[in-house]
Every structure is written in structure tokens, then in C-alpha cells.
Scaffold this motif. Structure first.
Motif: not given
Ligand SMILES: Cc1cc2nc3c(=O)[nH]c(=O)nc-3n(C[C@H](O)[C@H](O)[C@H](O)COP(=O)(O)O)c2cc1C
Ligand code: SF4
Ligand code: FES
Lengths: 818, 206, 447
Positions: A181-184, B20-22, B25-26, B28, B90-91, B94
Motif C-alpha cells: 500500500f502506498d509505498g510502505h 520502490a517502497v519508501d 515509512k512504517d 502499513a 490498507p493493502a 489497495a
């Protein structure tokens, strides 16, 4: 067994096998990608396994078609070949030709199947699609989306096995891709399993990438001793270095999965921080000295401490090491002060009763039971792999799950009934449960002592008594390590008896010790009041807390720490600091722990689990064998050998010349391990309860059980109860493994929204948790499902240790903004 | 890690594949209600949807559409809110927002104009119609103009759906009227709305 | 002219309970409840009613496959109607929702289901609103909900809106969509009748199929089987669109000659045009040509002609259109709608589009036609659901029936792309029975 015909040959296959598996019985290989029985029901996505079944017009997927008696199957007809070539052709349309630089090359199902079942040419002449690669999926995992064949394995794992549901397929059709999700980042306790599941090189371990090719490595099977789950692992070794850890599927232990600690913490074996030489403190500094100097220094310290020496064994200590430490202290130094637990000792009779073979549940029982009560433990933290077992039980077998813990559990959403007890009130809950099951106690008062409403206890009682005969109680050492431990143990035995858990095969108790080999260490006699085989000793020694006190006030003088780090793991840090300050400390350690750095007089470099030989005992009684996968680095020597030499030097030879001899002595000393050999244990382990010798287990006695309610948990009035938990990531290996570092536990204070609001504390803010002048700094984490009135702190963190606030008793603390 | 590389110019471009992922971030997980504020109306609506089904997750599509109405698109914040009320990650959502055509994952105008360009409509001039719409609407940020697969109204081909109202058969000239009606908050092209249409006289087939 | 489902269809207010009842509605439900389940099932089987959603399976048989145990069972009405060319369910739901509700209640009773859902495509908001209002009325009047009509049967009904995905019309993908997941088809077996929604036995039927049910109960087997022909009983609501003068929904007796539908009812192609080819059952049916216009329009005749009745949606393409354009539309549609779960469909639809685009750009050779036909064959029958086949069959049939035109196009587009002399188009189009028409340039075709 049934008989079917494949490609004109009759073969025998087990009744409920799928065709892909059944065919193997006739040495027929049917190719597949998406089929993986560990992931649950087949999905039929990749279409690689199409075969012709006579009587059915369409080709069938062999992964989802069960074998039937008299079935006639063709896997080699033109139609089947064409379909197989077709699927390979389709899969290769967009698959890049980078096998030469792909980690998977050489152990890649797509490569093998293309070779075996592909046409060898492609008619696809459009440009292949290209993407930036590899990309991070998490700090641990890299993803190469060009290579992905959309087999659904990884996302099924995330969704249906670990149930973290962070990894999903996004978009649809030809645009589908694996993502979050959203780049997590995909960070979850079991994320690494997807690397092993991926049949192509799309998901790779960032720690292993480009370190080796499959034909340069060897595999070494052993056991992971980072936690009590003791998963079976295979080390991938190249040039005496462990480069990777893979699961070594054992359905009675780990079901073929590993947690990320187990998968990546091997890096701690090869870090610079590793201690590889013996050291002695000189002028306040630890200095590398030869073995001889170190042994001599230690031996003379010990020799001078007869009767005043003490020993602590940490969780990763093997049975042999613990046993030899016991002999060194008890026989060599006539010092009975020995412990492998951090908490208040349990009366021996109760220990024995809890370990009764008739009451012992196994790991698979968790899955197949009618109901399981998770009591005062958090499986994902305390023995992670069991978390997956419980999920599987609920999901696949309709196991009914009940939870009774202080802190919200990650399994709550899978549970039919969850109750939140006050910290340390596990015994109270059991007493209440016992009353609800018909003991006649005062249910109202007992429930109140546990911090529960009567109905909550009743519902729990009904669930457990009506689910069916196979009920398992999975409990954590936390239940019995406080001052009310004995009461809790008696209540537990009472409840077990009332639910009839002694009888049925699939019912019983399963206790998760705090240390990885906690069960084994107790059984080989690393307890203050019991020798090998849980037999009473003539003179009982001091338990851990007593050792600390004895060292602090000078009644004891020398402390032997075998993989033990009391500053991290034991309550009452202040007392331990004083104790270590006073004592001569001999530490057997692999890394520079705070205890070693500040207090050790002599340091022996310890072996890592990949270097060890010996046995450990799983919480369900399975003896498992550690086998060295690599040689010892630097001057590291086996612990058994060091202990034997020390004993020799103080004039009490132990008669141990090889590791196997040490095992022999253990087996001889523990009556219920009698005549076990390393060969018997082999690669799969042996549960001692299943052997004849099990009858030699001393019969314990629960003793009188007093149903009087315990004093209720202290009223908070402005203060908060302190609860603690130890996260899966609170381990020194995590802190020093380069790729796991980012997960290392950091102190945070979990608060309920009500308390946070009352205290004016915001989520994410720094706070101070104070008791009696001592304070711990933490970041506030406000969690909606946390019970009001309690603040939770993490145990065993590298900094801001919570044991500065605790001494094993219940605590009320103040939380405030600094 | 993302760089511009020329060879990525050809082949199909898929949004998201190069991301790529960030790592800052924690992960999700299911959002914690204590730290995820949800507008009360939206919460109530989602909870009502959940109550309709034996399994709360069945409410995912209606809930996401409600969140989309609230936030104009399924923004990360919107998804977090739905996830929080529904107790899913949230995934999980998504995976749905990117799968279903009516759920938007990028900021979009509040008014949706779907122009059908499938077979029957394009046989009757859907392409010209779409061009006329493009011209009439231009870059108007309030209107989300897009082509759509068969909307199930080939009898009024070429047609469009404006915020769920079907209109057709449309001539390119209708595009301007549609835009004006949307902007003036009037019923769109009332005379050509599907709801007025009678079943064609059922003659004797022989 | 026949009107069963379309009786009074344009009457003002037929969507309300009052008018529906006034016109004789909700009489079949009590009649069915007075029968035993097995009697209702037998009636449905004997009526010969075949599914109107695509596969044409006997509705009564499917309902009787549900286990007779007392576990929770479900009925799901498939109102996803997203196949290009299909719009009949829309009409039925919008104009006469109670007819559907009555059919659902009877169907659920017969199948022993206590919960029913209507899965309606998200784009049909207007129709969904009408349905929800009608469901509320039915609850109010005791035709749905707890103890319907004071019997001991409880049947709840919920309208569930999709969010835009053709694949959700496939019955198992629909179940996943209804469970709040991505609409990806499931492996069969287990079939929904055994393990469907929430793992419970589930009967899934199309809107039109269920709309027939009250009429079967009302007319009885004998009355109902008067309609249609052997093997295809009853009437069919046919959606006719494309190049016809009067596009729309027509209710006809099954077995009516196709020409009568396309020309007689829908008015045929515009003045001066001929039918070049037509899809008899939505865009997933292999195409038929002008030669096939005299075939009776029923399940078996269409199957015998190598195509299928499918959802009963006729799309007519006249001779002013190039087959390549239609092929590309079809292929792009299925590529866009493929869920991506199984390999042949995900990759095959994508590959086919790329090849067709190459032909369009003038970068193909006749050999590519061979490859394209081969790819279709490797899709057909090898996918998880039939979406892949739904592209491969029409595309395959187009290549087979219009190979000359494809080849001509390849030559012409190549010549055009190379800037050489362009062959005369009319000389190259060779379709049996079809007059060659002016050939539109494909160079400016839109995506
Ligand atoms: C890709 C695909 C799309 C489908 N779409 C629809 C649809 O929109 N409506 C429908 O009723 N059936 C559709 N079907 C057919 C259903 O799978 C199913 O056969 C049907 O709903 C059964 O109902 P019936 O027996 O009443 O026809 C579709 C099938 C496939 C493979
Ligand atoms: S990343 Fe690997 S495991 Fe996941 S879908 Fe792609 S090929 Fe399968
Ligand atoms: S293994 Fe059978 S479809 Fe993938």
C-alpha cells in the motif's frame, strides 16, 4: 493407496493426493509453479500442470485434481505438450534473459521447467517490457518485477499464512504486480519466507544477493536457537561463512516457515563485534590473552570460590553445556547456586506436575485441537512460528481460539474470545476459570482479581469445556515467574484436570519458556532446586534473584555467565549492577554485551549456533540436534570443552573428551532421556515423551490449591500498572545483524487513549515512566485496543531498560512528559 | 533507486512497476483507531454497509465508493480510513482500488464522465464523440473525463455516463451542453437520458 | 409477438409494488411456497429453462445440485452485465424489478437459500437505486425478509454494487467480488453449488433467468414449454446493437430466425449497407457472417454453427467496417478486463493486442497471422475461466473467416508504412456474401 494409470503405467498413490504429488509415486514429474500445499488450497493460476484425464474433455490442472482409483492420465500427449509449451512461452514473453546475473539461476524452477517442458524457441518478437530493477520491497527483500510470473505464492503467504496482508497484487490483467500500500515497506515478522517461496528470481534476499551461486555453496542442517520455537534450518555455507538460512521443513516443529529473526540473524555470526579471543580484564580493560591465561585466571577464581560460586545459563545454552556447568558448580565447587530462569522459582513438585508426559501437548496439536487457550504469552514474540500454527488451525481446521493476555494479542482477530487480564493476573484468571468450570469458588471475587467481568470468564469456560476433548493451553513462562507463580501453576493444573487434558492424545499443556532451550536446561538440572531429570537435589541453591542478592552482599563471590546477560533479561537491574560490581565475573559470550563490557573479569569467546554441536529440547519435549555447519572462527572453542578444562584445572575432571561424550553423560543423568543417541535424534528430533523411558519422569504433585482470590491488582489511582513484554526483535543478534538492525526494539510506552488523554500525552511524543526515583524514557504509542489503567514497556531493549523499574513484583508507575 | 534509463522507453508502461517502497515509512498494518481520525458520516456509512453482510469484508467495495465520494478519490488517507473502520490492512483495499475501474487512485474531478468506446458505440461514432468531449471539457479540474468499456447501453450508442446518469445517442455537438449542464448543476441533457427511453416497439419478427 | 418478461414493460410505475401487483405480480411466490421444494425444482427442470447469462445450463438442474443439508445456503443473482453488446438485464431491472425479486425469492426457496444477493455492476447506479427501492417495498410487504408471507422461510435480499470489472460477471469471480476481494475467478471444482459464497452452497443465476421463474410457476411446465423450441424453451430478450437502424431489446421466441431479429425487428443495417458479420451472443461469441442469417436463434443452432447464444446479445457489423478494427477493439477489451490470475489469459490477451497493433502499424507479415491463430489456440481451453477463450474464440473466428482481409491489410499497411504504392483496397476484400465497402483508414484509429 489407490491405483491409477499415468502414461500407460499403473502406479500406486495415496488416496487423497493431488495428481502432481501422486504422479511422483510413479516417477512421473508434472511441472508446476503456483502449487504449494503449504499455502493452502491450490489456486490453479499458472496452468503449468495441465494434463489429460480420460473422460474429461478439457485438460485438467494436476495440482487441483485428486487421484482416483482407476483414473487414466496422460502427461505426454501432443495436446498436453502443446499446452505446456504454451504456458512456458507465455511466461517467458516478458521474463528477462538475465539468468546469468540472477541469484536464482541454478536453483530456479522457471529455468528447470523451461529446459524440461519449453519449446526452446519463442515466437514473441515484440519488445519485452523493461523496468527499473531491482527495487526495495523492504530493507530485507528486493523485488525484480520483470522477473515475476504472477504465481500468487508470495501474496498468498502474506494473506493466508502470516495473515499480515501487507503484500498484495495491485492493478489487474497484464499490469498486475506485487506491491504494498502506498509505498510502505513490507515489514512483518515472517516476510522473508516469500523469498524462499518465489519460483523465480523476483524476490531476493538483500543480504544474500550476489554473495554466491548455488553450485558454490553447501547446505548444513541444524536448529535455530534464537528462540524456544527451535525451527529446523539449513545454513547455506560458502568458505566457512554462513550466507543464508533456509527452512528445513519439519511439520512437527516449524511447518516449513521461519521468522525473519531466524532467517537473517545469521549475520551476527560474522560481524566484527563478535568476540573471537579469550580476554581477561587488566587495569580495567579487557585484553586479549591466550586460552591458557584465560583458563588459568578463571580456574583460580573458581577454585577460590568453592561454595560461593554461582552460575546462570542463558536460553541458547545447549543441554550438554548446561549439564556440564551444573557439574562444575555442584560437584567441582560444591556450589548449588545455579539457574536458567529469571523469575521466582517454582516448587519442584509443581514443575514435575507441569511436565507430566500425559499432559504434554505437541506443536501439531495446536493446529488440530478443538480449542486452544493462549494464556499470558504472545506467540509471535515468544515463539514466533507457533503464531503461524495457530492461524493455520483456525483457518483450515476450524480450531477455536481463546486468548487471555494482558496486552492485546496479534491473534485477537482470529480468536473467538479474547480477554484482557491485569498484568501478572494470569493465576487469578485461572482460579476464576477453575471456579467457572465448577470448583465452587467465588467466581465474582476471583474474576475481579483478574480484572475481568464474570461473563468474560464464563464465556471462556464454556468455550473450553464445550469445544471438544482436544483442548490445548499454550502458556508463557510469564504466567509462573512472578511472586504468584506457584498459585498460578496450581490453578493451571487444576483447570487442566477439570478440562480432562490428561487423557486425550491431542489435548494438554504447552509451556513456552523464556529461553530458547529453557525446557532442556530445566530438564538437565540448571535449576536451583533440581538436578538432572527434574530430581530434587540434596541442598537447594539460590535462584537467580538470590544469586544477585548473594553477590551484592558478598555471600557469593564468583559468577559464571554462560550465554547469560542478567542486565538485559533479569528483573531488578539496580541489584544486578551492584552484584556484578562486587563479583568476579566469568562470561562465556559471543558479543560485547553490556555485562561483558562493564563487568566481566574473564571472557571466553562463545560458539555461535552454526558452530555448535549438541542437543536442545523443544518446549514440547522434542530433543533436537545441533550440527556444526561451519568451523569456529578465531580462537573460539566449544563451550563443553572449556567447561571440561576448567573442571580439570580445579581438580575435578568431568571425563568429557568429545561433544558426543557430553551428550552421553546428559542422557545417562536424565532418566527420561535414557539411552537416546545422537543418531536417534538425527535430523528430525525425538520427543522424549514418546519413548518408553518417559515413565522415569518423576510424578509431581500440584499440592493444595487455595481458591482464595489473590489480592486484586493494585488500584491505579492516578498511577498506571506497569505491564511488560518482550518483542521478537529484542535480541542482541538483531541489534548487530546489519540487515536486521533497523528492527531492533526501541523503548516505547503503550498507552490506552483514555490514559493518554488524561495524561495529556500525544502519540509519538517522548514520555518518562517513573517508579521510585528510577525512570525510563520512551516514545508514547497510543493504541485503541489497550486496556485503560496499564502502560506497557518493552523488555530487553538495548537502551532505556525497563528492568530498572521492576523487581518481579507488580508495579505502579507514573507516566509524564519529561 | 529510480533512474531514467532510455531502454525503459519502449515496451508497456505500467504505473507502479518502477516504484520502490519508501524505506522511511512504517509498515502499513491495520490502522489504529486511536491515531486514525475518520469523518463520522463516513464511519457510519461504512458501518451500515458492514452490517449488511455475514462477513464485514463484503462491504469493501461499497465502503471504498463511499470514501471516494467523500474524498473525490481513493487517496491514501481515504483508504486508511476505510481500513481503520473495516479492520483490514490498507493493502487489502489497495488491491481493490487498483483492480476496479470505478475506483480512482489519483486525484480526479468530482464529476465523472465515462464515454463508452466499446464496439457498438464506436461503430456509431464514439471516437468523434470522445474527441468532442475532450475539446469541450479541456483541462477542467472538476470533471473526470475518461473512456470506458461497454457500459451496457448499446441501444443508445454512442453514449456516456455522467455521474451515473446514462445519456445517448449523443452527437459530438452534445458535448458542450453536457459540460454546461454539469457546471450549472442541472440534470444533464435531460431529453437524452436513458430513463425516458421506451423499449422499442416490439414488432412481429416474421 | 411474445411478451412474457416484457409484458407491460413500458407501463408507467411498473417498477412499483402497487402496479406490479395490479398486473398480476407476486402471485407465483405464494403458489411456489405452497409447493414442496422438490416440486418447484422439478417444475424448473421440466420447464427446460436454460441460463441466460452465457453458459446456457439448465437452471433447475443447477438449483438441484445444492446439497439438501441444513447449512447456510445462498442465492446470488448475477446482474453484472458487462459484456459488450449486452443490455437486457438493465432493462429488466429498471422497468420491472419486482419480477426479478419474485424470481429470486422462488429460486431461493427452491434451493433452500436463506440469503440472497443481487450483484449489480457499479455503473448501473440508476438501476441499483430502483432495485433497492423495490427490495424495500418487498420487505415491507412481506415478500422478502423474515418469514416471508408468514411462512417459516426467511430469505433476506441485499443489493450489492460492483465497482467496474467485467470479470465479476464470471460466477466465481463474482463471489470473490461479493466477498470484498479482487474479482478473480476461482478454481472449479469445487463448484459454487457446493462451495460458493462464504464457502457455502450457492446458486448463481442471471437476471433474465430468474425473471423467467415466476412465469414458469404461473404458466406451469406445459404453458411455459409452449414457448421456444426443443432444447431452448421460453423467450429470450435479445439486445441488438451495432450497425442496425433500431437498436434495442426485443423479446422473441427462442428459435426465431436470426434474420427476423436483425432485419425484421432491429431494421437491419443502415440503408445501402449489408451485414458483414455479427456476434450472436455478445463479444465473446465467435462471429457469424451474412450467410448465417437464416439460422434459428436458439442455443443449439448457434452452437452447431460454431458459435453460441451466450448472453443473447447481437452486435451487427456492416460492410463499411474493417474486421481488424473490430478485432482490435475486442482484444483490447479482454486485455483490459483480464484479471491477471492465470497465465494464458493474462499474457495471451496482451500478446494478441500487440500483434494486432503491429498489423495495424504495417509492421507485420502474413506469418504473424499464423502465430496469432496459434496463440488463440493455446489460450482456448487452457485458462482458469473462460475470459481468455472469450477473446480467443472470436479473434480466432475472425482470422479464419476473414483471413484474406487480414492479409490484404497487412500488405497494404506495410506498403503504406514503407511509403510505396498502396494496393486498391476493394480488390483485396473477399468476404463471402458481403459487398466490399469503402475501407476506412486505420491510421487514425483511436485506442
Ligand atoms: C468472463 C465472463 C463474464 C460473464 N459475465 C456475465 C454477466 O455479466 N452476467 C451473467 O449473468 N453471466 C455472466 N457470465 C456467466 C456466468 O459465469 C454464469 O454462467 C451465469 O451467471 C450463470 O447464470 P445462468 O445459469 O442463469 O446463465 C460470465 C462468464 C464469464 C466467463
Ligand atoms: S514475485 Fe515471485 S512469488 Fe510473487 S507472484 Fe511473482 S513470481 Fe510468484
Ligand atoms: S500448479 Fe497447477 S495451475 Fe499452477
Amino acid at each position: 493407496m489407490i491405483t491409477l494409470t499415468i502414461d500407460g503405467r499403473e502406479i500406486q498413490a495415496p488416496e487423497n493426493a493431488m495428481l502432481v504429488d501422486g504422479a511422483k509415486y510413479g516417477d512421473v514429474e508434472i511441472p508446476y509453479f503456483c502449487y504449494e500445499p503449504k499455502l493452502g488450497a491450490p489456486v490453479g493460476a499458472c496452468r503449468m500442470c495441465l494434463v489429460e484425464v480420460e473422460g474429461i474433455p478439457k485438460l485438467q490442472t494436476a495440482c487441483s485434481t485428486g487421484v482416483k482409483d482407476g483414473m487414466v492420465v496422460h502427461t505426454q500427449t501432443a495436446r498436453v505438450r502443446d499446452a505446456q509449451e504454451g504456458v512456458v512461452e507465455f511466461l517467458l514473453i516478458n521474463h528477462p534473459l538475465d539468468c546469468p546475473v540472477c541469484d536464482k539461476g541454478g536453483e530456479c524452477p522457471l529455468q528447470d521447467i523451461t529446459f524440461g517442458w519449453g519449446a526452446g524457441t519463442s515466437r514473441f518478437i515484440e519488445p519485452k517490457r523493461h523496468f527499473v530493477k531491482p527495487l526495495e520491497l523492504s530493507p530485507l527483500i528486493a523485488i525484480d518485477r520483470e522477473r515475476c510470473i504472477v504465481c500468487y505464492r508470495c501474496v498468498r503467504f502474506s494473506q493466508e499464512i502470516s495473515e499480515d496482508y501487507q503484500l498484495v497484487l495491485l492493478e489487474r490483467g497484464a499490469n498486475s504486480f506485487v506491491g504494498t500500500f502506498d509505498g510502505h515497506p513490507y515489514v512483518a515478522p515472517f516476510s522473508g519466507n516469500i523469498i524462499e517461496l518465489c519460483p523465480v528470481g523476483a524476490l531476493t534476499s538483500r543480504a544474500y544477493r550476489f554473495r554466491a551461486r548455488p553450485w558454490e555453496v553447501e547446505g548444513g542442517g541444524s536448529i535455530c536457537t534464537l528462540c524456544p520455537a527451535q525451527c529446523n534450518v539449513e545454513f547455506t555455507v560458502r568458505d566457512e561463512r554462513v550466507l543464508r538460512v533456509l527452512a528445513r521443513d519439519h511439520e512437527d516443529v516449524d511447518d516449513g516457515w521461519l521468522c525473519d529473526k531466524g532467517r537473517f540473524a545469521y549475520q551476527a555470526i560474522h560481524v566484527d563485534e563478535r568476540i573471537v579471543e579469550p580476554m581477561v580484564r587488566e587495569g580495567g580493560e579487557l585484553r586479549a590473552v591466550g586460552w591458557d591465561r584465560a583458563l588459568e585466571t578463571a580456574a583460580s577464581a573458581l577454585a577460590g570460590a568453592a561454595g560461593k560460586a554461582a552460575g546462570l545459563a542463558g536460553g541458547e545454552t545447549t543441554n550438554e553445556e548446561g549439564f556440564l556447568l551444573g557439574r562444575l558448580l555442584r560437584e567441582g565447587l560444591r556450589s548449588p547456586h545455579l539457574d536458567s530462569r529469571a523469575g521466582t522459582p517454582l516448587p519442584l513438585a509443581l514443575r514435575q506436575a507441569l511436565a507430566a508426559p500425559a499432559l504434554a501437548a505437541t506443536v501439531p496439536d495446536l493446529e488440530f485441537a478443538h480449542a486452544v487457550l493462549v494464556l499470558d504469552c504472545e506467540p509471535v514474540d515468544d515463539a514466533p512460528i507457533l503464531d503461524l500454527r495457530l492461524r493455520k488451525g483456525v483457518r483450515r481446521n476450524g480450531m477455536r481460539l481463546a486468548i487471555a493476555t494482558g496486552r492485546p494479542s496479534t491473534l485477537d482477530s482470529n480468536a473467538e474470545h479474547s480477554v484482557r487480564i491485569a498484568p501478572g493476573a494470569g493465576g487469578a484468571l485461572l482460579a476464576a476459570l477453575d471456579a467457572a468450570l465448577g470448583s465452587g469458588g467465588d467466581l465474582g471475587a476471583l474474576a475481579a482479581a483478574a480484572g475481568l467481568a464474570v461473563d468474560e470468564v464464563r464465556t471462556l469456560a464454556t468455550l473450553l469445556s464445550e469445544a471438544g476433548e482436544d483442548v490445548v493451553i499454550l502458556w508463557g513462562e510469564r504466567l509462573t515467574d512472578g511472586p504468584g507463580g506457584a498459585h498460578a501453576a496450581r490453578a493451571l493444573l487444576n483447570v487442566a484436570r477439570r478440562l480432562g487434558l490428561h487423557g486425550p492424545q491431542g489435548a494438554g499443556l504447552l509451556g513456552i519458556p523464556a529461553g530458547a532451550n529453557g525446557r532442556g536446561l530445566a530438564e538437565v538440572g540448571v535449576l536451583p532446586d533440581a538436578g538432572p531429570g527434574l530430581q530434587a537435589v540434596e541442598t537447594a541453591g539460590r535462584p537467580a534473584a538470590g544469586i544477585a542478592a548473594g553477590l551484592a552482599d558478598g555471600e557469593l563471590s564468583t559468577l559464571y555467565l554462560l550465554h547469560a546477560d542478567p542486565l538485559r533479561t533479569h528483573p531488578d537491574r539496580t541489584l544486578w549492577e551492584r552484584a556484578l560490581e562486587q563479583a568476579t565475573v566469568i562470561a562465556h559470550e559471543s558479543t560485547m554485551t553490556e555485562t561483558v563490557r562493564r563487568y566481566a573479569t574473564v571472557v571466553f569467546p562463545a560458539e555461535s549456533y552454526a558452530e555448535k554441536e549438541g542437543t536442545v529440547t523443544h518446549p514440547d519435549g522434542r530433543l533436537q540436534r545441533l550440527r556444526p555447519a561451519i568451523g569456529n572462527p578465531g580462537q573460539v572453542r566449544s563451550e563443553w570443552r572449556v567447561l571440561a578444562e576448567l573442571a580439570e584445572r580445579i581438580g575435578h575432571g568431568l571425563g568429557v573428551l568429545t561433544g558426543e561424550m557430553a551428550t552421553g553423560q546428559v542422557v545417562e543423568a536424565v532418566p527420561f532421556y535414557a539411552r537416546l543417541t545422537l543418531e536417534d535424534i538425527g535430523g528430525r528430533g525425538v520427543r522424549w515423551q514418546e519413548r518408553v523411558a518417559a515413565s522415569a519422569m518423576p510424578e509431581g504433585a500440584p499440592g493444595p490449591f487455595d481458591l482464595e482470590p489473590l489480592p486484586a491488582a493494585p488500584a491505579a489511582n492516578g498511577a498506571l500498572r506497569l505491564g511488560t513484554f518482550r518483542s521478537i526483535w529484542a535480541a542482541k543478534e538483531v541489534e548487530i545483524s546489519p540487515s536486521l538492525k533497523f528492527l531492533a526494539a526501541r523503548q516505547r510506552a503503550e498507552l490506552s487513549p483514555t490514559d493518554a488523554e488524561r495524561l495529556g500525552v500525544e502519540h509519538g511524543e517522548p514520555v518518562e515512566v517513573v517508579h521510585d526515583g528510577a525512570s525510563v524514557h520512551a516514545i508514547a504509542a497510543v493504541r485503541a485496543n489497550l486496556p485503560a489503567g496499564t502502560v506497557f514497556l518493552e523488555e530487553a531493549t538495548a537502551t532505556e531498560p525497563v528492568n530498572i523499574l521492576t523487581d518481579g513484583e507488580q508495579r505502579l508507575v507514573q507516566v509524564r512528559r519529561p | 533507486m529510480t533512474r531514467d534509463v532510455v531502454r525503459f522507453e519502449h515496451g508497456s508502461r505500467v504505473p507502479g512497476w518502477d516504484d520502490a517502497v519508501d524505506l522511511t515509512k512504517d509498515p502499513a498494518q491495520i490502522p489504529d483507531p486511536a491515531t486514525t481520525p475518520v469523518p463520522p458520516e463516513l464511519r457510519a456509512q461504512i458501518e451500515e454497509y458492514m452490517s449488511r453482510y455475514p462477513d464485514r469484508r463484503s462491504a469493501a467495495l461499497p465502503a471504498l465508493r463511499a470514501a471516494q465520494n467523500h474524498h473525490t478519490y481513493c487517496s491514501p488517507e481515504a483508504v486508511d480510513q476505510v481500513a481503520c473502520v473495516m479492520r483490514v490492512t490498507p493493502a487489502y483495499l489497495a488491491a481493490l482500488t487498483t483492480f476496479y475501474d470505478m475506483l480512482e487512485t489519483e486525484p480526479k474531478g468530482t464529476h465523472a464522465v465515462y464515454v463508452c468506446t466499446n464496439i457498438s458505440c464506436s461503430l456509431n461514432g464514439a471516437e468523434e464523440l470522445y474527441e468532442a468531449f475532450q475539446e469541450a471539457i479541456g483541462e477542467d479540474p472538476d470533471i473526470n473525463l475518461r473512456t470506458f468499456e461497454c457500459l451496457g447501453a448499446c441501444d443508445i450508442a454512442p453514449m456516456a455516463s455522467v455521474d451515473g446518469t446514462y445519456i445517448g445517442p449523443l452527437a459530438p455537438g452534445d458535448a458542450v451542453t453536457v459540460r454546461d449542464d454539469i457546471k450549472a448543476d442541472r440534470p444533464v441533457l435531460d431529453a437524452k437520458q436513458l430513463r425516458h427511453r421506451k423499449v422499442v416497439p416490439q414488432g412481429d419478427p416474421s | 409477438m411474445t411478451a412474457l418478461l416484457f409484458e407491460n414493460i413500458d407501463e408507467e410505475g411498473l417498477n412499483t409494488l402497487e402496479v406490479y401487483e395490479r398486473r398480476g405480480g407476486y402471485r407465483s411466490l405464494p403458489k411456489a411456497l405452497a409447493m414442496t421444494r422438490d416440486e418447484v425444482l422439478d417444475t424448473l427442470v421440466e420447464s427446460g429453462l436454460r441460463g441466460r447469462g452465457g453458459a446456457g445450463f439448465s437452471m433447475g438442474k443447477k438449483a438441484s445440485f445444492l446439497p439438501k443439508t441444513d447449512m447456510e445456503k445462498y442465492l446470488v443473482c448475477n446482474a453484472d452485465e458487462s459484456e459488450p453488446g449486452a443490455f437486457k438485464d438493465r432493462e429488466l431491472m429498471q422497468k420491472n424489478p419486482h419480477q426479478l425479486i419474485e424470481g429470486i425469492m422462488i429460486g431461493a426457496y427452491a434451493a433452500g437459500a436463506n440469503r440472497a444477493f443481487i450483484f449489480i455492476r457499479g455503473e448501473y447506479d440508476f438501476q441499483a437505486d430502483i432495485l433497492e427501492a423495490a427490495v424495500a417495498e418487498a420487505y415491507e410487504a412481506g415478500y422478502a425478509g423474515e418469514r416471508i408471507l408468514d411462512s417459516e422461510h426467511t430469505i433476506t435480499l441485499v443489493v450489492h454494487r460492483g465497482a467496474g470489472a467485467y470479470i465479476c460477471g464470471e460466477e466465481t469471480a463474482l463471489l470473490d467480488g461479493l466477498e470484498g476481494k479482487r474479482g478473480s475467478p476461482r478454481l472449479k471444482p469445487p463448484f459454487p453449488a457446493n462451495q460458493g459464497l462464504y464457502q457455502g452452497p450457492t446458486l448463481i443465476n442471471n437476471v433474465e433467468t430468474l425473471c423467467n421463474v415466476p412465469h414458469i410457476i404461473r404458466l406451469g411446465v406445459e404453458g411455459f414449454t409452449k414457448h421456444g423450441v426443443e432444447g431452448s424453451r421460453g423467450t429470450k430478450v435479445v439486445s441488438v446493437s451495432g450497425n442496425v437502424q433500431r437498436p434495442g431489446n426485443y423479446e422473441v421466441e427462442l428459435g426465431t430466425p436470426s434474420r427476423n431479429i436483425i432485419y425484421g425487428l432491429a431494421g437491419g443495417p443502415p440503408e445501402g449497407r449489408e451485414v458483414k458479420f455479427w456476434f450472436p451472443g455478445g463479444s465473446s461469441a465467435p462471429i457469424l457472417t451474412g450467410d448465417d442469417l437464416d439460422l434459428p436463434y436458439d442455443f443449439d443452432s448457434m452452437a452447431k454453427a460454431g458459435s453460441m447464444l451466450g448472453s443473447g446479445s447481437i452486435i451487427v457489423i456492416d460492410d463499411s467496417n474493417a474486421v481488424l478494427d473490430v478485432a482490435l477493439k475486442v482484444a483490447k477489451f479482454y486485455r483490459h478486463e483480464s484479471c491477471g490470475k492465470c497465465t494464458p489469459c493474462r499474457e495471451g490477451t496482451n500478446w494478441t493486442v500487440k500483434m494486432l497493433e503491429r498489423i495495424e502499424r504495417g509492421e507485420a507479415t502474413p506469418m504473424d497471422l499464423e502465430i496469432m491463430a496459434g496463440v488463440q489456440e493455446r489460450i482456448i481451453g487452457n485458462c482458469l475461466c473462460v475470459l481468455g477463450d472469450s477473446m480467443a474464440m472470436p479473434i480466432g473466428s475472425m482470422i479464419k473467416k476473414f483471413r484474406d482481409e487480414f492479409e490484404a491489410h497487412i500488405e497494404r499497411a506495410r506498403a503504406e508504412a514503407d511509403g510505396g504504392p498502396v494496393p486498391e483496397p476493394s480488390a483485396l476484400v473477399g468476404v463471402a456474401g458481403a459487398e466490399p465497402g469503402p475501407y476506412p483508414s486505420t491510421a487514425d484509429a483511436e485506442d
